[in-house]
Design an enzyme around this catalytic site. Sequence first.
Site, PDB file in Angstrom:
ATOM      1  N   SER A  35    -154.448  48.120  44.263  1.00 55.14           N
ATOM      2  CA  SER A  35    -154.325  47.348  46.168  1.00 55.14           C
ATOM      3  C   SER A  35    -155.455  48.717  47.060  1.00 55.14           C
ATOM      4  O   SER A  35    -155.151  50.319  46.283  1.00 55.14           O
ATOM      5  CB  SER A  35    -153.133  47.515  46.411  1.00 55.14           C
ATOM      6  OG  SER A  35    -152.595  46.709  47.670  1.00 55.14           O
ATOM      7  N   TYR A  69    -144.195  50.276  46.212  1.00 56.93           N
ATOM      8  CA  TYR A  69    -145.006  49.572  45.794  1.00 56.93           C
ATOM      9  C   TYR A  69    -146.712  50.391  45.904  1.00 56.93           C
ATOM     10  O   TYR A  69    -147.211  50.149  44.949  1.00 56.93           O
ATOM     11  CB  TYR A  69    -145.690  48.452  46.799  1.00 56.93           C
ATOM     12  CG  TYR A  69    -146.717  47.403  47.237  1.00 56.93           C
ATOM     13  CD1 TYR A  69    -146.686  46.665  46.545  1.00 56.93           C
ATOM     14  CD2 TYR A  69    -147.806  47.822  47.470  1.00 56.93           C
ATOM     15  CE1 TYR A  69    -147.586  45.689  45.809  1.00 56.93           C
ATOM     16  CE2 TYR A  69    -148.981  46.963  47.420  1.00 56.93           C
ATOM     17  CZ  TYR A  69    -148.802  45.925  46.323  1.00 56.93           C
ATOM     18  OH  TYR A  69    -150.018  45.233  46.488  1.00 56.93           O
TER      19      TYR A  69
END
Length: 259
Positions: free
Chosen positions: A142, A155
């Site tokens: 990401s 995350y």
Amino acid sequence: MTLENKVAIITGGAGGIGSATADLYASQGAKVVIADTNEQAGKKLEGMIRKKNGEATFCKVDVSDYNSVKNLIDFTVEKYGSLDVLFNNAGIGIRKPFLELDLKSYHQVIEVNQHGVFYGIQTAAKKMVELKKKGVIINTSSINAFVAMADRFAYQVSKSAIKMMITSAAFELAPHGIRVVGIAPGSVNTDILQFHRKEGTLELARRGQMTNRLIEPEEIAQVVAFLGSDESSSINGSIVKVDDGALGFKFRFDQKQSK
């Protein structure tokens, strides 16, 4: 670019980026295993692909469980006789301020996003070595592996770990002809953006990218298809940023307005 007759596993394959990738791979001639916890959605996608004369099979998997991932790899080889591509795409996100982040939520994200990717890389690589296959393992990281944002500690930590797993595994697996690569998506129009919709901050996600729009899953799938093809043979140990310029242009500026 062709994926003709390649055998590919796509985790998190029942929705979002995963389902778009499964559909594209099948349309290009790959034999696809749709791996997900969502059996209903996975089997529905399998049926849709087969109606278009593609080859796809659903396999239920919990990527946070090593044996479940190993069984997925074994199932695929038993079904199709080979393994050319693994797309480690399954992932979750839980938004909580750092001081309110409970251990259950933290471990849940790490077990799926981080441990699940390790399980996938190792079990797939072992099988590829056993089969003497020069395969490729693609992993979803990401842009949050490169820049921090509020309320995303677990995350971001998990996606950053994937970045190093890609480099380290690529180094060790190169002698076997196995490539390990990754993608770092920006804001993609999938269910993971539900918090933006709920909080009314979807416009912020759009403005964080050069063309002021969300990226569609099908656009990410095109990149994953290239990485899974022989035409990308010179890409190894690196992450392709599929972020519409978010990291290099507007992203940091817009975070000042994120609260």
